[in-house]
Design a protein around this motif. Sequence first.
Motif, PDB file in Angstrom:
ATOM      1  N   UNK A 142      34.926  62.010  51.124  1.00  0.00           N
ATOM      2  CA  UNK A 142      33.489  62.224  50.948  1.00  0.00           C
ATOM      3  C   UNK A 142      32.690  60.932  51.133  1.00  0.00           C
ATOM      4  N   UNK A 143      33.390  59.807  51.298  1.00  0.00           N
ATOM      5  CA  UNK A 143      32.716  58.530  51.493  1.00  0.00           C
ATOM      6  C   UNK A 143      33.730  57.440  51.778  1.00  0.00           C
ATOM      7  N   UNK A 144      33.244  56.222  51.872  1.00  0.00           N
ATOM      8  CA  UNK A 144      34.133  55.082  52.136  1.00  0.00           C
ATOM      9  C   UNK A 144      33.693  53.902  51.282  1.00  0.00           C
TER      10      UNK A 144
ATOM     11  N   UNK B 171      41.417  38.891  47.171  1.00  0.00           N
ATOM     12  CA  UNK B 171      40.217  39.729  47.269  1.00  0.00           C
ATOM     13  C   UNK B 171      40.617  41.110  47.787  1.00  0.00           C
ATOM     14  N   UNK B 172      39.811  42.141  47.515  1.00  0.00           N
ATOM     15  CA  UNK B 172      40.175  43.497  47.951  1.00  0.00           C
ATOM     16  C   UNK B 172      39.953  43.717  49.446  1.00  0.00           C
ATOM     17  N   UNK B 173      40.886  44.449  50.048  1.00  0.00           N
ATOM     18  CA  UNK B 173      40.757  44.896  51.442  1.00  0.00           C
ATOM     19  C   UNK B 173      40.871  46.415  51.443  1.00  0.00           C
ATOM     20  N   UNK B 174      39.887  47.067  52.028  1.00  0.00           N
ATOM     21  CA  UNK B 174      39.808  48.530  51.982  1.00  0.00           C
ATOM     22  C   UNK B 174      40.366  49.134  53.267  1.00  0.00           C
TER      23      UNK B 174
ATOM     24  N   UNK C 196      40.909  55.830  52.169  1.00  0.00           N
ATOM     25  CA  UNK C 196      39.864  55.953  51.142  1.00  0.00           C
ATOM     26  C   UNK C 196      39.234  57.339  51.187  1.00  0.00           C
ATOM     27  N   UNK C 197      39.086  57.994  50.019  1.00  0.00           N
ATOM     28  CA  UNK C 197      38.460  59.316  49.950  1.00  0.00           C
ATOM     29  C   UNK C 197      37.056  59.260  49.332  1.00  0.00           C
TER      30      UNK C 197
END
Length: 536
Positions: free
Chosen positions: A453-455, A499-502, A507-508
Amino acid sequence: MVKRLIILLIKVRKNLIMLRKIRITLALLFWAAVTLLFLDFTGTIHAWLGWTAKIQFLPALFSLNLGVLVLLLALTLVFGRVYCSVICPLGVLQDMFGRLGRLGRKHRNRYSYSPAISWLRYTMIGIFALAAILGIGSVVALLAPYSSYGRIVSNLFAPVYDWINNIFAYFAERAESYTFYRKEVWIRNIPTFVIAAVTFVAVAVLAWRNGRTYCNTVCPVGTFLGFLAKYSWFKPVIDTSKCVDCGLCGRRCKAACINSKAHEIDYSRCVACFDCLENCSQHAIKYIHPRKSMTMAPNDALVVEGMKEAEPAVAGASQNQVKEAAPDKGRRGFLTGVVAVTAAATLGAQEKKVDGGLAAIVDKKVPRRKTPIVPPGALSLDNLRDRCTGCQLCVSVCPNGVLRPSSDPEHLMQPECSYERGHCRPECTKCSEVCPAGAIREISREEKSSVKIGRAVWVKENCLVTTDGVECGNCARHCPSGAILMVPSVPGDENSPKIPAVNDERCIGCGACEHLCPARPFSAIYVEGIERHKTI
């Protein structure tokens, strides 16, 4: 022969009284069922009474529920506007306030006949139809009667209900019982709250003064069903040979549709409440097919004249004879004056703030999203906006505080996801289970886990790793789909802060990362919506 006819007339009158009692009983049951749908935050009542929302006219229309539509149209063509007097919760609410306005002998017969304001009725239904075709959801939501009632309950009545629940929970906790648990009370959207309050006051004032004015001048469903009701098979018909021109029927008609002087009834505004049948002392109004002969036998006038004197004697003559039923003088309970109490309750509501233990507890702010996030099952922004009536049922049952009404003027009051108070848990499908209009399609838990539904988007300037130089990783730890990995901030240097990596493919858009991010006032990672949902 005369005695038998008198007994028959007594039976007819008793049946008419029972007809009104049946209507009132069913109306109260439907009204209570729909109200509980918006008040119950546990979701248990929906399993039993969820169908009462799906048989409302506009939700059935937008969901293309042909079976319900055919049933409601057939019901109207046979019996008149019984939908408005029995099934529609806003119609029943108007009757409650109308009853309040008639308390006391002075106001008992306070209504009067008035011609239909046809230009206003057809203007309102034209605006509604045009808005529905053009997809202007805010106008559709504003005029839909079921949705208007839903907003009234969820914004005005529910906070009071929740506060009462919290009182019980307070004492239950001290008795080491978990029968009740606390429910957070807060205003989800100020514009929607104001609209609900204004609608409540407007409906209450109009109903208190003039009965079904809102129903017969503003409501598009009432106008449409009124057009069909003119051709209904059964109608209240005035027998001119019995009528003595007392005008009582017109003064008791909540729809202001009985012209007692001309012996005419405007069937497009009649809501089949049967009040006129019960209150006519001469029994000159009958609920029949109009083509049925209403002529009287030569001695019927004498029978009616002596009916009041003969009834007691006939009633006491034998146990097999029927006694006349006394008119129902019971008072129905009413919901009044909750706006002020609700305002006080919501202003005093406690705030829920969760951080990761690394930042000061301050209010989170809503990020500016280019594309709104709509719940799984909505399929796309267009599908939600074309079908949603803004009833707030999905918002009421969301256990995580994710759904709230939109503030966008074009799609005002339609649901959106926001993650300041919680995130959309993969195992929760309540919003898809309760939507009566098909705006949110029912999905299983397995389906929801794979619906995008998004990222997630990382904002370097807000992240504690870059601003404070500390380790965090909250977003990665709580991501249910494993879409976030912690990588070195300096490529090739494993000792550098991570650090975060998406991973966009995994990803939902559930918002767990945004909700649990300790950065304030804006999260260092937030979810951007997408126009059309995808399956991953």
